[in-house]
Design an enzyme around this catalytic site. Structure first.
Site, PDB file in Angstrom:
ATOM      1  CD  GLU A   1      -2.390  -1.198   2.809  1.00 50.98           C
ATOM      2  OE1 GLU A   1      -3.083  -2.172   3.078  1.00 50.98           O
ATOM      3  OE2 GLU A   1      -2.209  -0.254   3.598  1.00 50.98           O
TER       4      GLU A   1
ATOM      5  CB  CYS B   1       2.601   7.312   3.725  1.00 53.64           C
ATOM      6  SG  CYS B   1       2.928   5.997   4.899  1.00 53.64           S
TER       7      CYS B   1
ATOM      8  CB  CYS C   1       6.057  -5.659   8.342  1.00 56.49           C
ATOM      9  SG  CYS C   1       7.278  -4.820   9.389  1.00 56.49           S
TER      10      CYS C   1
ATOM     11  CB  CYS D   1       3.829  -3.429  15.496  1.00 58.23           C
ATOM     12  SG  CYS D   1       5.472  -2.761  15.228  1.00 58.23           S
TER      13      CYS D   1
ATOM     14  CB  CYS E   1       0.948  -2.792  12.668  1.00 60.08           C
ATOM     15  SG  CYS E   1       1.283  -2.586  10.926  1.00 60.08           S
TER      16      CYS E   1
ATOM     17  N   GLY F   1       6.423  -2.471   6.115  1.00 58.13           N
ATOM     18  CA  GLY F   1       7.822  -2.912   6.147  1.00 58.13           C
ATOM     19  C   GLY F   1       8.725  -2.094   7.051  1.00 58.13           C
ATOM     20  CD  GLU F   2      12.875  -1.262  10.372  1.00 58.96           C
ATOM     21  OE1 GLU F   2      12.054  -0.919  11.225  1.00 58.96           O
ATOM     22  OE2 GLU F   2      13.775  -0.501   9.947  1.00 58.96           O
TER      23      GLU F   2
ATOM     24  CB  SER G   1       9.536   5.784   9.947  1.00 56.02           C
ATOM     25  OG  SER G   1       8.956   5.384  11.139  1.00 56.02           O
TER      26      SER G   1
ATOM     27  CB  SER H   1       8.521   3.261  15.288  1.00 60.58           C
ATOM     28  OG  SER H   1       8.375   3.858  14.031  1.00 60.58           O
TER      29      SER H   1
ATOM     30  CG  HIS I   1       5.305   2.588  18.530  1.00 61.77           C
ATOM     31  ND1 HIS I   1       4.967   3.849  18.095  1.00 61.77           N
ATOM     32  CD2 HIS I   1       5.620   1.893  17.395  1.00 61.77           C
ATOM     33  CE1 HIS I   1       5.073   3.909  16.768  1.00 61.77           C
ATOM     34  NE2 HIS I   1       5.471   2.739  16.321  1.00 61.77           N
TER      35      HIS I   1
ATOM     36  CG  ASN J   1      -6.689   5.663  12.307  1.00 63.51           C
ATOM     37  OD1 ASN J   1      -7.354   6.456  12.970  1.00 63.51           O
ATOM     38  ND2 ASN J   1      -6.061   6.009  11.201  1.00 63.51           N
TER      39      ASN J   1
ATOM     40  CB  CYS K   1       0.506   0.857   8.436  1.00 56.31           C
ATOM     41  SG  CYS K   1       1.747  -0.264   7.921  1.00 56.31           S
TER      42      CYS K   1
HETATM   43  S1  SF4 Z   1       3.994  -0.697  12.437  1.00 55.90           S
HETATM   44 FE1  SF4 Z   1       5.589  -0.677  10.866  1.00 55.90          FE
HETATM   45  S2  SF4 Z   1       7.227  -1.931  11.776  1.00 55.90           S
HETATM   46 FE2  SF4 Z   1       5.379  -2.421  12.941  1.00 55.90          FE
HETATM   47  S3  SF4 Z   1       4.512  -4.243  11.889  1.00 55.90           S
HETATM   48 FE3  SF4 Z   1       3.561  -2.385  11.001  1.00 55.90          FE
HETATM   49  S4  SF4 Z   1       4.786  -1.953   9.184  1.00 55.90           S
HETATM   50 FE4  SF4 Z   1       6.001  -3.298  10.508  1.00 55.90          FE
END
Ligand code: SF4
Length: 375
Positions: free
Chosen positions: A110, A131, A138, A142, A145, A186-187, A218, A242, A244, A318, A361
């Site tokens: 995306e 973005c 990923c 997280c 996510c 992704g990272e 990021s 990030s 968090h 969100n 995301c």
């Molecule tokens: S927030 Fe970013 S780093 Fe964490 S799982 Fe989602 S895409 Fe990956």
């Protein structure tokens, strides 16, 4: 469908020049082709009217221009637009994208175009931020996510990272993209070589022409990769960490990958980043209702931030269907920011955008995945 190599968005003036020279084309062809693609926004070689017909045919047969298909294009009431892109073969990815069928969500990523809410007197957004994604799926996982739900399916090549920006720049109503954030799927630092190659093309005057200072990478934090980025990338990009969570225990519950490192190690790498680049870090902090948004978390975060030259971006979560997290209450978000500000930390609340189009995301791909599987 398999695309021919190379992919135009992977090439530089030098590598495209070599490609043209191998075909005994005039020297200036590479410049002309790049002007068509990046200045005029044309990705159809047949429309490149200052090339000979034979060259246009050869380009179409031997080079890939667009390597993805837009599966869905959504527009939110606040002007945010989101694309779900299907990558149709492994292309130049260093780690092949897996997946067998043409509509396999394992090949989808995306990207989002977010106009700022501030407008010029003529009504034009003062900023348009793209973005973009760096991987398919990923590896970080997280807990809040949707992108991390299925793990990693592959890396995007540099060309595919740039292609996302090019596509977003051509959406209706977008005259120009001003900012880039690597905050999609992704990272980025786990796909290091492709990301820095893409950043150079995005920033290049012959490429997307977006100033490096307007590009934010990021990361959830790979200390060695942060140091390597400071050493290898000659461009003054912004680094966002990030975080968090303000302590390791909570962070490891929310971000499984963070069990490989500690906040202290990350802060050490960030200090080296600052020493090398002179650029402040942005700490990203997603506020999850009742989980990491309590006053004691704000106090702890203030301690962490005070050891760095850093700004804090607070992001309201969100909700994602099926995930056990809630959007924090407005009062809690304000109180969190106030505590940081009282402790001398520069903290901003980032506006939530595109809520009516599943802009969090990985959410669109997650929904496409559910639809495919009939869930
Ligand atoms: S927030 Fe970013 S780093 Fe964490 S799982 Fe989602 S895409 Fe990956």
């Amino acid at each position: 469908m398999r695309h021919p190599e190379p992919h135009i968005f992977h090439l530089t003036p030098e590598t495209l020049g070599d490609w043209c020279a191998q075909r005994k084309w005039p020297k200036f062809r590479a410049k002309q082709i790049l002007e068509w693609v990046y200045e005029k926004g044309v990705a159809d070689p047949h429309a490149m009217s200052n090339l000979a017909k034979r060259e246009r045919d050869q380009l179409a047969a031997e080079m890939t221009f667009l390597s993805g298909d837009t599966l869905s294009h959504q527009s939110a009431s606040d002007g945010t637009q989101k694309l779900l892109i299907q990558w149709t073969d492994a292309g130049t990815s260093p780690l092949p994208i897996v997946g067998q069928s043409a509509n396999d969500p394992a090949r989808q990523t995306e990207c989002v175009m977010i106009p700022s809410l501030d407008r010029t007197p003529g009504g034009t957004p003062t900023r348009r931020t793209a973005c973009i994604s760096s991987q398919v799926g990923c590896p970080v996982g997280c807990k809040f996510c949707a992108s991390g739900l299925g793990g990693l399916d592959g890396n995007l090549s540099a060309g595919r990272i740039v292609e996302q920006v090019w596509r977003l720049a051509r959406l209706p109503g977008v005259e120009r993209i001003s900012n880039i954030v690597f905050m999609g799927m992704g990272e980025p630092l786990a796909n290091f070589a492709s990301v820095i190659h893409a950043v150079r093309t995005i920033a290049a005057p012959w490429g997307m022409g977006i100033g490096a200072r307007k590009i934010t990478i990021s990361t959830v934090g790979l200390p060695k990769a942060i140091e390597r980025l400071a050493e290898e990338l000659e461009l003054p990009v912004t680094l966002a960490l990030s975080l968090h969570a303000p302590n390791d225990d909570l962070r490891r519950k929310l971000i499984p990958w963070s069990s490989y490192t500690t906040i202290e190690e990350l802060l050490g790498a960030c200090r080296k980043w600052f020493d090398k680049t002179g650029r402040e870090i942005t700490l990203e902090y997603i506020l999850l209702g009742g989980v990491n948004d309590r006053p004691q978390h704000a106090e702890e975060l203030a301690e962490v931030a005070s050891t760095l030259r850093a700004n804090v971006n607070l992001i309201r979560y969100n909700e994602v269907e099926g995930m056990p997290f809630e959007r924090p209450a407005t009062g809690d978000v304000r109180r969190f920011q106030e505590i940081l500000t009282q402790r001398g930390v520069n903290a901003h609340i980032r506006a939530s955008r595109g809520r009516d189009i599943a802009a969090a995301c990985g959410q669109l791909r997650h929904e496409s995945n559910k639809a495919e599987s009939g869930a």
